[in-house]
Write a protein that holds these residues in place. Structure first.
Motif, mmCIF file in Angstrom:
data_model
loop_
_atom_site.group_PDB
_atom_site.id
_atom_site.type_symbol
_atom_site.label_atom_id
_atom_site.label_comp_id
_atom_site.label_asym_id
_atom_site.label_seq_id
_atom_site.Cartn_x
_atom_site.Cartn_y
_atom_site.Cartn_z
ATOM 1 N N ASN A 122 -60.205 -19.050 -63.916
ATOM 2 C CA ASN A 122 -59.350 -18.403 -64.915
ATOM 3 C C ASN A 122 -57.880 -18.708 -64.618
ATOM 4 O OD1 ASN A 122 -61.618 -16.766 -66.069
ATOM 5 N ND2 ASN A 122 -61.613 -15.982 -63.988
ATOM 6 N N ILE A 123 -57.346 -19.735 -65.244
ATOM 7 C CA ILE A 123 -55.979 -20.143 -64.960
ATOM 8 C C ILE A 123 -54.985 -19.516 -65.928
ATOM 9 C CG2 ILE A 123 -55.974 -22.254 -66.365
ATOM 10 C CD1 ILE A 123 -54.531 -21.880 -62.806
ATOM 11 N N ARG A 124 -55.442 -19.086 -67.119
ATOM 12 C CA ARG A 124 -54.546 -18.500 -68.110
ATOM 13 C C ARG A 124 -55.142 -17.239 -68.722
ATOM 14 N NH1 ARG A 124 -51.521 -20.582 -65.717
ATOM 15 N NH2 ARG A 124 -50.369 -22.512 -66.047
ATOM 16 N N LEU A 125 -54.329 -16.174 -68.783
ATOM 17 C CA LEU A 125 -54.731 -14.909 -69.389
ATOM 18 C C LEU A 125 -53.765 -14.532 -70.499
ATOM 19 C CD1 LEU A 125 -55.591 -12.655 -66.289
ATOM 20 C CD2 LEU A 125 -57.143 -14.095 -67.618
ATOM 21 N N LYS A 126 -54.298 -13.839 -71.528
ATOM 22 C CA LYS A 126 -53.451 -13.343 -72.605
ATOM 23 C C LYS A 126 -54.126 -12.173 -73.309
ATOM 24 C CE LYS A 126 -49.666 -13.604 -74.965
ATOM 25 N NZ LYS A 126 -48.328 -13.532 -74.295
ATOM 26 N N SER A 148 -59.272 -15.269 -71.547
ATOM 27 C CA SER A 148 -59.208 -16.069 -70.331
ATOM 28 C C SER A 148 -59.407 -17.540 -70.660
ATOM 29 C CB SER A 148 -60.287 -15.610 -69.334
ATOM 30 O OG SER A 148 -60.424 -16.527 -68.279
ATOM 31 N N GLY A 149 -58.341 -18.340 -70.502
ATOM 32 C CA GLY A 149 -58.430 -19.785 -70.648
ATOM 33 C C GLY A 149 -58.845 -20.406 -69.329
ATOM 34 N N GLN A 150 -59.826 -21.278 -69.344
ATOM 35 C CA GLN A 150 -60.521 -21.662 -68.111
ATOM 36 C C GLN A 150 -60.588 -23.176 -67.916
ATOM 37 O OE1 GLN A 150 -64.159 -19.682 -69.178
ATOM 38 N NE2 GLN A 150 -63.487 -17.720 -68.355
ATOM 39 N N THR A 158 -55.194 -24.866 -70.281
ATOM 40 C CA THR A 158 -54.102 -24.721 -69.321
ATOM 41 C C THR A 158 -52.874 -24.050 -69.928
ATOM 42 O OG1 THR A 158 -53.563 -27.024 -69.863
ATOM 43 C CG2 THR A 158 -54.778 -26.622 -67.813
ATOM 44 N N GLY A 159 -52.963 -23.679 -71.199
ATOM 45 C CA GLY A 159 -51.913 -22.930 -71.861
ATOM 46 C C GLY A 159 -52.532 -22.011 -72.886
ATOM 47 N N LEU A 160 -51.996 -20.786 -73.022
ATOM 48 C CA LEU A 160 -52.640 -19.796 -73.885
ATOM 49 C C LEU A 160 -51.590 -18.840 -74.437
ATOM 50 C CD1 LEU A 160 -55.626 -19.041 -74.676
ATOM 51 C CD2 LEU A 160 -55.564 -17.384 -72.798
ATOM 52 N N ASP A 161 -51.603 -18.642 -75.749
ATOM 53 C CA ASP A 161 -50.725 -17.658 -76.367
ATOM 54 C C ASP A 161 -51.351 -17.204 -77.677
ATOM 55 O OD1 ASP A 161 -48.586 -15.967 -76.591
ATOM 56 O OD2 ASP A 161 -47.094 -17.510 -77.062
ATOM 57 N N TRP A 168 -61.727 -28.916 -59.136
ATOM 58 C CA TRP A 168 -61.792 -28.052 -57.967
ATOM 59 C C TRP A 168 -62.977 -27.105 -58.091
ATOM 60 C CZ3 TRP A 168 -56.325 -28.293 -59.674
ATOM 61 C CH2 TRP A 168 -55.564 -29.137 -58.849
ATOM 62 N N THR A 169 -63.545 -26.739 -56.951
ATOM 63 C CA THR A 169 -64.718 -25.872 -56.948
ATOM 64 C C THR A 169 -64.360 -24.472 -57.434
ATOM 65 O OG1 THR A 169 -65.620 -27.102 -55.074
ATOM 66 C CG2 THR A 169 -66.573 -24.950 -55.517
ATOM 67 N N ALA A 170 -65.223 -23.910 -58.275
ATOM 68 C CA ALA A 170 -65.074 -22.533 -58.738
ATOM 69 C C ALA A 170 -66.436 -21.858 -58.677
ATOM 70 C CB ALA A 170 -64.516 -22.487 -60.159
ATOM 71 N N ARG A 171 -66.431 -20.542 -58.575
ATOM 72 C CA ARG A 171 -67.698 -19.812 -58.513
ATOM 73 C C ARG A 171 -68.450 -19.874 -59.828
ATOM 74 N NH1 ARG A 171 -66.479 -14.293 -55.036
ATOM 75 N NH2 ARG A 171 -65.603 -15.318 -53.206
ATOM 76 N N GLY A 172 -67.726 -19.901 -60.938
ATOM 77 C CA GLY A 172 -68.399 -20.016 -62.212
ATOM 78 C C GLY A 172 -69.094 -21.362 -62.341
ATOM 79 N N THR A 173 -70.139 -21.404 -63.135
ATOM 80 C CA THR A 173 -70.960 -22.610 -63.237
ATOM 81 C C THR A 173 -70.442 -23.607 -64.264
ATOM 82 O OG1 THR A 173 -72.391 -21.521 -64.868
ATOM 83 C CG2 THR A 173 -73.018 -21.340 -62.545
ATOM 84 N N LYS A 174 -69.521 -23.193 -65.132
ATOM 85 C CA LYS A 174 -68.991 -24.080 -66.158
ATOM 86 C C LYS A 174 -67.748 -24.801 -65.642
ATOM 87 C CE LYS A 174 -72.006 -22.549 -69.161
ATOM 88 N NZ LYS A 174 -73.140 -23.384 -69.634
ATOM 89 N N THR A 175 -67.411 -25.905 -66.278
ATOM 90 C CA THR A 175 -66.221 -26.650 -65.883
ATOM 91 C C THR A 175 -65.011 -26.319 -66.759
ATOM 92 O OG1 THR A 175 -66.963 -28.499 -67.256
ATOM 93 C CG2 THR A 175 -67.516 -28.572 -64.905
ATOM 94 N N PHE A 176 -65.228 -25.692 -67.901
ATOM 95 C CA PHE A 176 -64.127 -25.278 -68.770
ATOM 96 C C PHE A 176 -64.657 -24.248 -69.750
ATOM 97 C CE2 PHE A 176 -66.009 -29.081 -70.732
ATOM 98 C CZ PHE A 176 -66.321 -28.612 -71.997
ATOM 99 N N GLY A 177 -63.762 -23.601 -70.483
ATOM 100 C CA GLY A 177 -64.212 -22.676 -71.507
ATOM 101 C C GLY A 177 -63.184 -21.621 -71.865
#
Length: 472
Positions: free
Chosen positions: A324-328, A337-339, A40-43, A344-353
């Motif tokens: 994809n909630i965070r980009l850098k 892409s921080g994921q 949820t945070g990326l730098d 919540w439902t997402a098209r991707g099959t993973k829950t995080f990554g």
């Protein structure tokens, strides 16, 4: 049954609208084993090391393809920015916090609150987003409103607030001085800045947000969700309860762009600027934005008309593994892409990554590069020369979005219009389109029939331009 239908719909949409620009690949980074690595945070620092905050309260560093934990015990942080002195500033739910490794052992041992001037009322939706600094060195944050059956306080529609600056953008000086900037934010999930230091945020569709948006944050502005107005001296909860949506509408500042629901995004994250270095292909001087629901990344190009920004939305790439909630961008021009799904439902099959989009440094995809408004229509730039015989296949439609306390809204006054002229410039890459123009409309330019000189179709065929002001 509802979940099954939603999942089936998302699968159908995913299969029918995969964006995959030539020359770009998606690479997956292995995250620490047995860790719920919801980013949820990326730098990144100047050496290319990646810093990740997770919603379970940790901060991790990825260096030389190895992970180590820098901090822990935070309360669902939703933003992270690496400061010039090597410290890290995170926006967690109850406060903005500086993390310092004072003994240089690779782990934060000082957790210093920068501000607690706003209040967190223990509602899950009261997120505290961050991750950018302005030109004066202030840290910028945005505060989400409360939601759900446990939401307390003033409630005009779906969202609620007990006040205390919920629904506001704010800044905090390096010394910790808190200053509210602008109001009317609903679920402002992502912040970004351009090289001029201008700050932008995205907001998610919901009550008073007909479809997701991107705004520029400017002092004193009101962006549409009235629940936050109770923190202004000229409003009270009693006054707000008596006001109509028409009255709120007169106060609000329109967005830079409307982001069509489902067609482009459902839950956008932070805007990430690409410079003119050419490290990421032909795209330059525009924002890339990730979406949580569609597991895609899209682009936003800007144009200043009559003193304010408006612009165009164009899809870029889909098929990422998660939301994809965070980009850098890193030093090499790769887009990380921080994921997270966060339930919540997402098209991707993973829950995080964690993934990154990498350009092969040679292939130019056939894409819509940019759209700019003219006095009589639009100029459209493409990345490659187009076949002049195919330009008559262009289609144009336009609509607007109703502003109301309803949760989201369909397109209003949707209509197809005809171009009076479509001409190809001598460079072979630029179309000049003349068509009827009306302000406060979203124009969809559909180039599905256009091909390049090699007979190839566009990777992404539609551009959505939001007209707030017309050129004189």
């Amino acid at each position: 049954m509802k979940y099954f239908i939603s999942s089936l719909l998302l699968l159908t949409l995913a299969m029918s609208s995969i964006a995959s620009p030539k020359g770009y690949s998606i690479q997956t980074i292995e995250t620490p084993p047995n860790v719920l690595f919801h980013i949820t945070g990326l730098d990144t620092d100047k050496d290319g090391n990646m810093y990740c905050a997770t919603r379970y309260g940790d901060v991790w560093v990825y260096k030389n393809k190895t992970w180590h934990k820098f901090a822990e015990g935070l309360h669902e942080p939703c933003g992270l920015v690496l400061d010039d002195d090597g410290s890290i500033v995170v926006t967690q739910k109850p406060e903005m916090t500086r993390l310092i490794d004072s003994n240089n052992d690779g782990k934060a041992d000082l957790y210093i609150p920068l501000t607690r001037e706003f209040k967190f009322h223990n509602n899950y939706h009261e997120f505290n987003f961050g991750g950018v600094k302005d030109n004066d060195g202030n840290y910028i944050g945005t505060l989400g409103t409360a939601a759900g059956p446990t939401a307390k306080g003033l409630k005009l529609s779906a969202m609620a607030s007990l006040g205390d600056w919920r629904g506001w953008a704010y800044k905090v000086s390096p010394e910790g001085k808190f200053t509210p900037i602008a109001s009317g934010l609903r679920s402002p999930a992502g912040l970004g800045r351009n090289p001029a230091g201008e700050i932008f945020y995205t907001d998610n569709q919901g009550d008073y947000v007909a479809t997701s948006t991107m705004h520029q944050i400017l002092p004193g502005k009101f962006y549409g969700h009235p629940i936050s107005l109770q923190d202004r001296d000229d409003f009270t909860p009693e006054k707000l309860k008596k006001m109509t949506d028409e009255e709120f509408d007169k106060l609000r500042t329109l967005p830079v762009v409307y982001i069509p629901q489902e067609e482009v995004a459902n839950s956008p994250g932070n805007p990430e600027w690409i410079d003119s270095s050419g490290k990421f292909g032909p795209f330059k001087d525009q924002f890339f934005v990730g979406d949580q629901t569609r597991s895609n990344i899209f682009r936003v190009t800007l144009q200043k008309v009559k003193g304010r920004y408006q612009g165009c939305v164009i899809d870029f790439i889909s098929g990422l593994q998660c939301g994809n909630i965070r980009l850098k961008f890193d030093k090499n021009g790769d887009l990380w892409s921080g994921q997270t799904s966060r339930g919540w439902t997402a098209r991707g099959t993973k829950t995080f990554g964690l993934q990154k989009v990498v350009w092969d440094k040679k292939t130019i995809p056939f894409e819509i590069l940019d759209v700019k408004l003219t006095k009589s229509g639009f100029t459209v730039q493409f990345t490659e020369k187009i076949d002049e015989k195919s330009i008559d296949q262009s289609k144009i439609s336009r609509w607007w979005y109703e502003y109301s306390r309803k949760y989201g809204a369909p397109k209003s006054d949707l209509e197809d219009i005809n171009a009076s002229s479509v001409k190809l410039a001598t460079d072979g890459k630029t179309l000049t389109i003349e068509c009827p123009l009306v302000k406060e409309k979203v124009y969809c330019l559909d180039f599905s029939g256009i091909s390049n000189s090699k007979g190839e179709k566009l990777g992404n065929t539609k551009a959505y331009y939001t007209i707030v002001n017309l050129l004189d």
